[in-house]
Design an enzyme around this catalytic site. Structure first.
Site, PDB file in Angstrom:
ATOM      1  N   GLU B 221       4.702  20.847  34.803  1.00  0.00           N
ATOM      2  CA  GLU B 221       5.217  21.860  35.731  1.00  0.00           C
ATOM      3  C   GLU B 221       6.551  22.428  35.253  1.00  0.00           C
ATOM      4  OE1 GLU B 221       4.829  19.515  39.580  1.00  0.00           O
ATOM      5  OE2 GLU B 221       4.071  21.501  40.152  1.00  0.00           O
ATOM      6  N   ARG B 223       9.450  22.837  31.599  1.00  0.00           N
ATOM      7  CA  ARG B 223       9.523  23.408  30.272  1.00  0.00           C
ATOM      8  C   ARG B 223       9.558  22.322  29.200  1.00  0.00           C
ATOM      9  NH1 ARG B 223      11.514  28.233  28.929  1.00  0.00           N
ATOM     10  NH2 ARG B 223      12.167  28.551  26.773  1.00  0.00           N
TER      11      ARG B 223
END
Lengths: 241, 241, 241
Positions: B221, B223
């Site tokens: 969810e 980076r």
């Protein structure tokens, strides 16, 4: 000295009621030579002021001829290309930077920004919102949302994919113009009317509204709301501005 | 025993100056049999080392024949398919895992990662950045940004929609390869060169850079920056790593 | 009085194994007249209960004729349009709001929500997940991920761009239906089965899952997870709900 604010030749989409949905101008001109307009004035029925005039094939031919004869080779070459247009063609003349009065005028102002001819907050954009109709931006172009359902059904029955990327009054800038020397991770996040200076990188979390932008070079990871213009070397991180 | 690091047959795009923009390899091979290369060496003019060699139609036919005769049915079937290519065809041979020296070599290294043949941080990617030209990734393929304006104008006049998804040196992985058993909510957020192990789900807020990824299964969810590789069962939430 | 929960005529995609991938219903009907079903019952072999029945060209013609004769002009006009379908056609009859038992039934329930015929949490969606196969949503339609690699290779060789937007069990709502009076900045962030009431604006950071939505008018800048339905005038900001 120029007496005009801007001029541009464009083509665009209309809905079934013959209303403009959006207009594309490949080469808008700021502060054009007065003669550029004067040599075509009569033929296109331009009566002064700000006006968007839809052109017939014959009138486009006339523009190409008159401009070439008057030594405007560059402009003439665009008029020649527009003779082949499969879509309605419009010439938009803005004598002054007054509030836009039609969809083609509104789109010309957005193009001036994204073509880097003017900077955010430097031109009159008041009253632009109601001139930008809500549009379904699809893989087959701009569609009036009221006409979308039928288009989708026909495409589905034929096995074509009519995909809709957004339903919005603003288009994505990159479908109209990608200025030189920029990176845009996700073009869905930069609206037409954004100003991206040379060397601007827009990261996946960046978002640039119309009448906003960056002088560049710089990295945009956050949101630039309308009216925000950041200096050279400014990096905007992933926080709402 | 193999004396080669990797080999792959690909096709790709070039700009008007005949420079490669990007290359697609449907079936890259890590540590190939030496014979696979030796039986075609002379015909393709391969002199050893790392090389990307553009092939003529005749040379592709030759590959198909030689590989079939040598018992490489699988590779031969790809060569047969490539005889129909409408785009330039290249064979890229990497004798060693040295720094990439050309755009086709760089793209092969990215493919090795996304095809799960190597893991992030396991191969040499130093020097890759300047070999990946900035590209306008459009609905009609990879376009040199310097050539985009004219392409856009012609499309607009013809009423075709040439949409630009990103202007970036990295393509979206999913346009090249979707490895088995993954979910990707928004393919714009996974670059070629990402490694998505079986059972990886990338949520709308996830982002996976090249040379980064997840062993899987797991949910991403947030980076994953280049160089980050997360273990099995790790779920990355919506905070920058 | 109606004895049926819902009925809809649709077309969709199948994989090479003849399994449904997804179904599009342009005009689903909630609580249809019983006669709408009874006049076609025998011809389509409907035995009662919940069923999705694939139709031959002859059967679609029959529907059009019977419905027109029975005074259902609106429904008959859709049946006429479906005679031209290039894709498999299905009629889905739900006698009751039981758990969906097939992919066409699952898709009909999602359509009921996005067409605003029912509100989130108002119908039975238990057991829907395994009925929604993971699909590569491409510029050429829904593709089984196991069949994607070969499709991609052929497209690449032909110089066509087969782009993949997501690999997900849920499609984007806007590719099926855009309800009236909404704005969606990025259609990738609204799943089929979302309920967007009149006057709903979904910003770039918004996300609306299936069985979630907003009464409208309102602005959605954050995430609406399955089961969340927000009242008129509620604006959801950029925090996970």
């Amino acid at each position: 000295m120029s007496h005009y604010f801007a001029i541009a030749l464009g083509c665009g989409s209309k809905n079934h009621d013959d209303n403009w949905l959006e207009v594309y101008y490949p080469d808008p001109t700021l502060n054009p030579d007065s003669r550029l307009i004067e040599v075509i004035r009569e033929e296109i029925g331009y009566l002064g002021g700000n006006a968007a005039i839809e052109l017939t094939y014959r009138q486009i031919q006339h523009l190409a001829r008159e401009w070439r004869d008057a030594g405007y080779e560059h402009e003439a070459s665009y008029a020649v290309a527009f003779q082949e247009s499969q879509r309605p063609v419009v010439i938009t003349v803005l004598e002054t930077d007054a509030e836009p009065a039609s969809t083609p005028e509104a789109y010309l102002k957005l193009h001036l920004l994204s073509h880097r001819l003017v900077k955010p907050n430097a031109i009159t954009l008041a009253g632009i919102a109601p001139l930008l109709p809500t549009i379904a931006w699809t893989s087959e172009g701009a569609v009036d949302p009221d006409e979308l359902g039928e288009r989708q059904m026909l495409a589905q029955l034929e096995g074509r994919t009519l995909s809709v990327r957004s339903v919005d009054s603003f288009p994505q800038m990159a479908d109209y113009i990608v200025p030189s020397g920029v990176h845009i991770a996700d073009t869905a996040r930069v609206r037409l009317g954004a100003y991206l200076g040379e060397g601007t990188t827009v990261m996946p979390t960046g978002f640039i509204d119309f009448n906003a932008g960056a002088q560049g070079p710089g990295i945009i990871e956050g949101r630039l709301a309308a009216g925000v213009f950041v200096d050279q070397g400014t990096n905007i991180s992933d926080d709402p501005s």
